[in-house]
Design a protein around this motif. Structure first.
Motif, short mmCIF file in Angstrom:
data_model
loop_
_atom_site.label_atom_id
_atom_site.label_comp_id
_atom_site.label_asym_id
_atom_site.label_seq_id
_atom_site.Cartn_x
_atom_site.Cartn_y
_atom_site.Cartn_z
N ARG A 133 73.79 32.67 84.60
CA ARG A 133 74.83 32.32 85.56
C ARG A 133 75.02 33.38 86.63
O ARG A 133 75.68 33.13 87.64
CB ARG A 133 76.14 32.08 84.82
N ARG A 134 74.45 34.54 86.42
CA ARG A 134 74.46 35.57 87.46
C ARG A 134 73.64 35.10 88.66
O ARG A 134 73.88 35.52 89.79
CB ARG A 134 73.86 36.87 86.90
N VAL A 135 72.69 34.20 88.42
CA VAL A 135 71.84 33.67 89.48
C VAL A 135 72.43 32.39 90.05
O VAL A 135 72.60 32.25 91.27
CB VAL A 135 70.42 33.40 88.96
N ALA A 136 72.75 31.44 89.17
CA ALA A 136 73.22 30.13 89.62
C ALA A 136 73.74 29.38 88.41
O ALA A 136 73.51 29.78 87.26
CB ALA A 136 72.08 29.35 90.29
N PRO A 137 74.46 28.26 88.62
CA PRO A 137 74.91 27.45 87.48
C PRO A 137 73.72 26.98 86.64
O PRO A 137 72.65 26.70 87.17
CB PRO A 137 75.62 26.27 88.15
N VAL A 138 73.92 26.89 85.34
CA VAL A 138 72.87 26.45 84.43
C VAL A 138 72.66 24.95 84.59
O VAL A 138 73.61 24.17 84.65
CB VAL A 138 73.23 26.78 82.97
N SER A 139 71.40 24.54 84.67
CA SER A 139 71.07 23.13 84.85
C SER A 139 70.15 22.66 83.73
O SER A 139 69.85 23.41 82.81
CB SER A 139 70.39 22.91 86.21
N HIS A 140 69.70 21.42 83.82
CA HIS A 140 68.74 20.84 82.88
C HIS A 140 69.26 20.93 81.43
O HIS A 140 68.53 21.30 80.52
CB HIS A 140 67.38 21.54 82.98
N HIS A 141 70.53 20.59 81.24
CA HIS A 141 71.12 20.71 79.90
C HIS A 141 71.27 19.36 79.20
O HIS A 141 71.91 19.26 78.17
CB HIS A 141 72.50 21.37 80.00
N THR A 142 70.66 18.31 79.76
CA THR A 142 70.85 16.98 79.21
C THR A 142 70.34 16.86 77.78
O THR A 142 71.02 16.32 76.90
CB THR A 142 70.14 15.93 80.09
N LEU A 143 69.13 17.36 77.52
CA LEU A 143 68.53 17.20 76.19
C LEU A 143 68.96 18.28 75.20
O LEU A 143 69.22 17.99 74.03
CB LEU A 143 67.00 17.22 76.30
N TYR A 144 69.03 19.52 75.66
CA TYR A 144 69.20 20.62 74.72
C TYR A 144 70.49 21.40 74.91
O TYR A 144 70.76 22.34 74.17
CB TYR A 144 68.01 21.59 74.85
N GLY A 145 71.29 21.05 75.90
CA GLY A 145 72.50 21.81 76.16
C GLY A 145 72.21 23.00 77.07
O GLY A 145 71.07 23.24 77.47
N ASP A 146 73.25 23.76 77.40
CA ASP A 146 73.07 24.91 78.28
C ASP A 146 72.18 25.98 77.65
O ASP A 146 71.51 26.73 78.35
CB ASP A 146 74.43 25.53 78.61
N MET A 147 72.21 26.05 76.32
CA MET A 147 71.46 27.08 75.61
C MET A 147 71.00 26.51 74.28
O MET A 147 71.70 25.70 73.66
CB MET A 147 72.36 28.30 75.38
N PHE A 148 69.80 26.88 73.84
CA PHE A 148 69.36 26.40 72.54
C PHE A 148 68.56 27.48 71.83
O PHE A 148 67.96 28.35 72.46
CB PHE A 148 68.55 25.10 72.67
N ASP A 149 68.61 27.43 70.50
CA ASP A 149 67.95 28.43 69.67
C ASP A 149 66.53 28.02 69.34
O ASP A 149 66.26 26.86 69.03
CB ASP A 149 68.71 28.63 68.35
N VAL A 150 65.62 28.97 69.41
CA VAL A 150 64.24 28.76 68.99
C VAL A 150 64.03 29.57 67.72
O VAL A 150 63.79 30.78 67.77
CB VAL A 150 63.24 29.18 70.08
N VAL A 151 64.18 28.92 66.57
CA VAL A 151 64.07 29.59 65.28
C VAL A 151 63.19 28.76 64.35
O VAL A 151 63.04 27.55 64.53
CB VAL A 151 65.47 29.79 64.64
N SER A 152 62.62 29.42 63.36
CA SER A 152 61.79 28.73 62.39
C SER A 152 62.69 27.94 61.43
O SER A 152 63.65 28.48 60.88
CB SER A 152 60.94 29.74 61.61
N GLN A 153 62.37 26.66 61.25
CA GLN A 153 63.17 25.78 60.41
C GLN A 153 62.33 25.24 59.26
O GLN A 153 61.10 25.15 59.35
CB GLN A 153 63.74 24.62 61.24
N ALA A 154 63.02 24.85 58.18
CA ALA A 154 62.32 24.34 57.00
C ALA A 154 61.65 22.99 57.28
O ALA A 154 60.52 22.74 56.86
CB ALA A 154 63.29 24.22 55.83
N ASN A 155 62.35 22.10 57.97
CA ASN A 155 61.82 20.78 58.30
C ASN A 155 61.89 20.57 59.81
O ASN A 155 62.76 19.84 60.31
CB ASN A 155 62.60 19.69 57.56
N PRO A 156 61.01 21.20 60.55
CA PRO A 156 61.09 21.15 62.01
C PRO A 156 60.70 19.79 62.57
O PRO A 156 59.85 19.09 62.02
CB PRO A 156 60.09 22.23 62.44
N ARG A 157 61.34 19.41 63.68
CA ARG A 157 60.98 18.20 64.42
C ARG A 157 60.08 18.53 65.60
O ARG A 157 59.60 17.64 66.28
CB ARG A 157 62.25 17.51 64.91
N ASN A 158 59.89 19.82 65.83
CA ASN A 158 59.10 20.26 66.97
C ASN A 158 58.35 21.53 66.55
O ASN A 158 58.88 22.35 65.81
CB ASN A 158 60.03 20.54 68.16
#
Length: 244
Positions: A133-158
């Motif tokens: 947000r120091r640069v500009a408003p956050v966009s492209h949040h339709t699918l994943y929200g403003d922020m999303f975690d990239v972590v290893s999961q037991a049953n991943p969908r991706n």
């Protein structure tokens, strides 16, 4: 890993804009008289408060923010080649947040090189949003929200949510307007773990190489529109009693 995507397209207001044959500026000041020097090398303006300003025409052209000038400059701007032996530019995150000059230098480096490493950002959750947000408003949040975690999961969908190596890719290219800037923030990394390296590819250099080797195929890819679709697994069905 936290991701956030700001919308880096911002409106730039022209300092001088034509209006009914006159020139107006922000605030209450108005130009009362304008004249050019011999050879049209400078423009002098007498303002409504009596102040006299003088501008070099070369400076005015350089800072012309009219739509046509911005369009011409954007097409003339080309990122510098990103070589494997080049050091990734580094910027202190605290200076980036507090100093407009540091912010400007950071964005200049992003524009020229394509990637910048912000150091000393800390490990507090949500920091990546503040940095974005120091640069500009956050966009492209339709699918994943403003922020999303990239972590290893037991049953991943991706595949992104596994500990498998990810090949070179770009995120959200299936959007009609793909994000121009993406921020990744590493919050935790086990010192006993392996991997975790991040690699970057110069896509402009790859495109140039492809154009040289396969000019006809490049022409097709650059001319023929294509359609992309993001296919997500359907959510599990739940009956009226809450059973799957």
């Amino acid at each position: 890993m936290r991701k956030a995507t700001p919308n880096v397209t911002t409106k730039v207001r022209r300092s001088l804009e034509a209006s009914e044959g006159r020139h107006g500026v922000a605030g209450q000041l108005e130009p009362m008289h304008t004249c050019t020097s011999a050879g049209d090398s400078r423009v002098s303006i007498t303002w409504s408060d009596g102040h006299l300003s003088s501008y070099g025409t070369a400076w005015l052209r350089e800072h012309d923010n009219s739509p046509s000038a911005l369009h011409e400059r954007s097409h003339g701007s080309r990122p510098a080649p990103l070589c494997a032996w080049d050091a990734i530019p580094k910027v202190d995150a605290r200076e980036y947040m507090e100093d407009d000059g540091a912010l400007y230098k950071t964005l200049r480096k992003v524009n020229r090189v394509g990637v910048v490493l912000l150091e000393n950002a800390g490990v507090e959750e949500g920091t990546v949003l503040d940095l974005a947000r120091r640069v500009a408003p956050v966009s492209h949040h339709t699918l994943y929200g403003d922020m999303f975690d990239v972590v290893s999961q037991a049953n991943p969908r991706n595949m992104a949510y596994t500990n498998e190596r990810l090949r070179m890719h770009m995120d959200l290219v299936y959007y009609e307007s793909a994000p121009g800037l993406q921020l990744l923030h590493c919050l935790e990394f086990d010192e006993g773990g392996k991997g975790g390296q991040t690699s970057f590819l110069d896509a402009f250099a790859a495109a140039d190489h492809f154009r040289e080797k396969f000019p006809e195929k490049f022409e097709v890819l650059s001319r023929v529109p294509t359609t992309f679709e993001k296919i997500r697994a359907a959510a599990p069905r739940v009956d009226g009693e809450g059973r799957k």
